[in-house]
Design a protein around this motif. Structure first.
Motif, PDB file in Angstrom:
ATOM      1  N   CYS A 124      26.375 -49.021  31.549  1.00  0.00           N
ATOM      2  CA  CYS A 124      25.673 -50.045  31.913  1.00  0.00           C
ATOM      3  C   CYS A 124      24.628 -49.543  32.995  1.00  0.00           C
ATOM      4  O   CYS A 124      25.327 -48.988  33.712  1.00  0.00           O
ATOM      5  CB  CYS A 124      25.979 -51.129  32.065  1.00  0.00           C
ATOM      6  SG  CYS A 124      25.079 -52.052  32.679  1.00  0.00           S
ATOM      7  N   HIS A 125      23.084 -49.375  33.468  1.00  0.00           N
ATOM      8  CA  HIS A 125      22.985 -49.081  34.699  1.00  0.00           C
ATOM      9  C   HIS A 125      22.905 -49.783  35.647  1.00  0.00           C
ATOM     10  O   HIS A 125      22.741 -49.382  36.444  1.00  0.00           O
ATOM     11  CB  HIS A 125      21.359 -48.968  33.808  1.00  0.00           C
ATOM     12  CG  HIS A 125      20.127 -48.133  35.338  1.00  0.00           C
ATOM     13  ND1 HIS A 125      19.518 -49.688  35.732  1.00  0.00           N
ATOM     14  CD2 HIS A 125      19.770 -47.758  35.230  1.00  0.00           C
ATOM     15  CE1 HIS A 125      19.092 -48.850  36.976  1.00  0.00           C
ATOM     16  NE2 HIS A 125      18.940 -47.540  35.890  1.00  0.00           N
ATOM     17  N   THR A 126      23.132 -51.510  34.924  1.00  0.00           N
ATOM     18  CA  THR A 126      23.408 -52.621  35.861  1.00  0.00           C
ATOM     19  C   THR A 126      25.354 -52.243  36.291  1.00  0.00           C
ATOM     20  O   THR A 126      25.215 -51.794  37.822  1.00  0.00           O
ATOM     21  CB  THR A 126      23.487 -53.523  35.172  1.00  0.00           C
ATOM     22  OG1 THR A 126      22.380 -53.695  34.637  1.00  0.00           O
ATOM     23  CG2 THR A 126      23.004 -54.788  35.977  1.00  0.00           C
ATOM     24  N   CYS A 127      25.702 -52.953  35.847  1.00  0.00           N
ATOM     25  CA  CYS A 127      27.400 -52.437  36.100  1.00  0.00           C
ATOM     26  C   CYS A 127      27.851 -50.884  36.557  1.00  0.00           C
ATOM     27  O   CYS A 127      29.374 -51.223  36.858  1.00  0.00           O
ATOM     28  CB  CYS A 127      28.339 -53.303  36.087  1.00  0.00           C
ATOM     29  SG  CYS A 127      28.630 -53.339  34.116  1.00  0.00           S
ATOM     30  N   ARG A 170      16.545 -46.097  31.858  1.00  0.00           N
ATOM     31  CA  ARG A 170      16.218 -47.142  30.680  1.00  0.00           C
ATOM     32  C   ARG A 170      15.189 -47.490  29.671  1.00  0.00           C
ATOM     33  O   ARG A 170      14.662 -47.920  29.254  1.00  0.00           O
ATOM     34  CB  ARG A 170      15.541 -48.588  31.812  1.00  0.00           C
ATOM     35  CG  ARG A 170      16.462 -48.592  32.859  1.00  0.00           C
ATOM     36  CD  ARG A 170      14.820 -49.354  34.387  1.00  0.00           C
ATOM     37  NE  ARG A 170      15.857 -50.019  35.152  1.00  0.00           N
ATOM     38  CZ  ARG A 170      16.103 -50.746  36.024  1.00  0.00           C
ATOM     39  NH1 ARG A 170      15.825 -51.939  35.058  1.00  0.00           N
ATOM     40  NH2 ARG A 170      16.492 -50.877  36.895  1.00  0.00           N
ATOM     41  N   GLU A 214      18.600 -49.910  25.408  1.00  0.00           N
ATOM     42  CA  GLU A 214      19.446 -50.766  25.938  1.00  0.00           C
ATOM     43  C   GLU A 214      20.783 -51.054  24.556  1.00  0.00           C
ATOM     44  O   GLU A 214      21.158 -50.169  23.550  1.00  0.00           O
ATOM     45  CB  GLU A 214      18.817 -51.856  26.406  1.00  0.00           C
ATOM     46  CG  GLU A 214      18.285 -52.803  25.033  1.00  0.00           C
ATOM     47  CD  GLU A 214      17.287 -54.228  25.685  1.00  0.00           C
ATOM     48  OE1 GLU A 214      17.685 -54.646  25.160  1.00  0.00           O
ATOM     49  OE2 GLU A 214      16.839 -53.601  26.506  1.00  0.00           O
ATOM     50  N   CYS A 227      25.950 -55.079  26.897  1.00  0.00           N
ATOM     51  CA  CYS A 227      27.193 -54.765  27.940  1.00  0.00           C
ATOM     52  C   CYS A 227      28.180 -55.272  28.242  1.00  0.00           C
ATOM     53  O   CYS A 227      28.335 -56.981  28.164  1.00  0.00           O
ATOM     54  CB  CYS A 227      26.903 -54.632  29.365  1.00  0.00           C
ATOM     55  SG  CYS A 227      28.074 -54.176  30.785  1.00  0.00           S
ATOM     56  N   CYS A 249      28.918 -56.831  31.396  1.00  0.00           N
ATOM     57  CA  CYS A 249      27.655 -58.163  32.377  1.00  0.00           C
ATOM     58  C   CYS A 249      27.878 -59.331  31.334  1.00  0.00           C
ATOM     59  O   CYS A 249      26.531 -60.028  31.452  1.00  0.00           O
ATOM     60  CB  CYS A 249      26.537 -57.019  32.313  1.00  0.00           C
ATOM     61  SG  CYS A 249      26.569 -55.802  33.012  1.00  0.00           S
ATOM     62  N   ASN A 272      22.469 -57.444  26.942  1.00  0.00           N
ATOM     63  CA  ASN A 272      22.275 -56.843  26.957  1.00  0.00           C
ATOM     64  C   ASN A 272      21.243 -56.328  28.294  1.00  0.00           C
ATOM     65  O   ASN A 272      20.404 -56.516  28.539  1.00  0.00           O
ATOM     66  CB  ASN A 272      20.566 -57.051  26.244  1.00  0.00           C
ATOM     67  CG  ASN A 272      20.643 -56.875  24.478  1.00  0.00           C
ATOM     68  OD1 ASN A 272      21.974 -56.192  24.060  1.00  0.00           O
ATOM     69  ND2 ASN A 272      20.198 -57.765  23.954  1.00  0.00           N
ATOM     70  N   GLN A 273      22.088 -54.984  28.177  1.00  0.00           N
ATOM     71  CA  GLN A 273      21.446 -54.121  29.977  1.00  0.00           C
ATOM     72  C   GLN A 273      20.513 -52.994  29.538  1.00  0.00           C
ATOM     73  O   GLN A 273      21.027 -52.401  28.449  1.00  0.00           O
ATOM     74  CB  GLN A 273      22.667 -54.336  30.617  1.00  0.00           C
ATOM     75  CG  GLN A 273      23.309 -55.511  30.658  1.00  0.00           C
ATOM     76  CD  GLN A 273      22.851 -55.932  32.072  1.00  0.00           C
ATOM     77  OE1 GLN A 273      21.820 -55.389  32.547  1.00  0.00           O
ATOM     78  NE2 GLN A 273      22.922 -57.519  31.680  1.00  0.00           N
TER      79      GLN A 273
END
Length: 198
Positions: free
Chosen positions: A116-119, A140, A143, A146, A149, A152-153
């Protein structure tokens, strides 16, 4: 063989399994260690839910690879997203990617991973497969859902060296490909496991 398993809420365990184990065998081992019923969870690896009959050795797990346990809310039929290479023989491993590893200071077989790009955790189910290098190398592009999270990420692809559990990502060498045809090098006339395409 030992397998790293990550449960929700960042709980991680190491499970011992046989070399010929299937995903079903790993789920049984996890069930014994964690008291979870094997039909109430799936295993996730590289953005894909693994099939129960898939062999663990076909995943080319290396040191530091992690299988993610995800709880099943509603059991759905998953398409066959086997990570096996169709030309792979039982005795030899064929790698699809090569990387430059700073720790090894050499060209090495590599493995493609997704998080996941976020977490920055690997518990992500991709909405679709990457279609080529542009999907993998440009951030990015794809997607997925996740689990950490809970939404959707954007997905982030990265490469690891197959020889060790390095914490550092490796540089992919997209012009170096497996020599599946066994072609002799025009310079040294030796047959190598990889060749450079320029």
């Amino acid at each position: 063989m030992t397998v790293n398993v990550r449960f929700p809420k960042n709980i991680q365990r190491v499970i011992d399994i046989g070399d010929a184990a299937s995903v079903e065998d790993v789920k049984e081992a996890i069930s014994k260690n964690s008291k979870l019923d094997p039909w109430l969870f799936d295993l996730l690896f590289c953005g894909k839910v693994l099939n129960s009959d898939q062999q663990i050795k076909s995943l080319n797990l290396g040191a530091g690879s992690v299988l993610h346990v995800i709880e099943i809310k509603h059991k759905t039929v998953q398409p066959d997203l086997s990570l096996e290479t169709k030309s792979e023989t039982s005795d030899s491993k064929r790698y699809n990617y090569y990387v430059y590893c700073k720790q090894c200071k050499d060209l090495q077989a590599g493995k493609l991973r997704v998080r996941c790009h976020t977490c920055r955790q690997g518990a992500i189910i991709l909405s679709k497969e990457p279609g080529g290098w542009s999907d993998v190398l440009r951030p990015r592009q794809l997607e997925g859902f996740c689990k950490d999270c809970d939404g959707n990420q954007p997905a982030q692809f990265y490469f690891k060296c197959c020889n060790h559990d390095g914490k550092e990502d490796c540089l992919p060498l997209r012009h170096v490909r497996p020599n599946t045809q066994g072609v002799k090098c025009v310079i040294c006339t030796e047959i190598s496991g990889h060749c450079c395409l320029l």
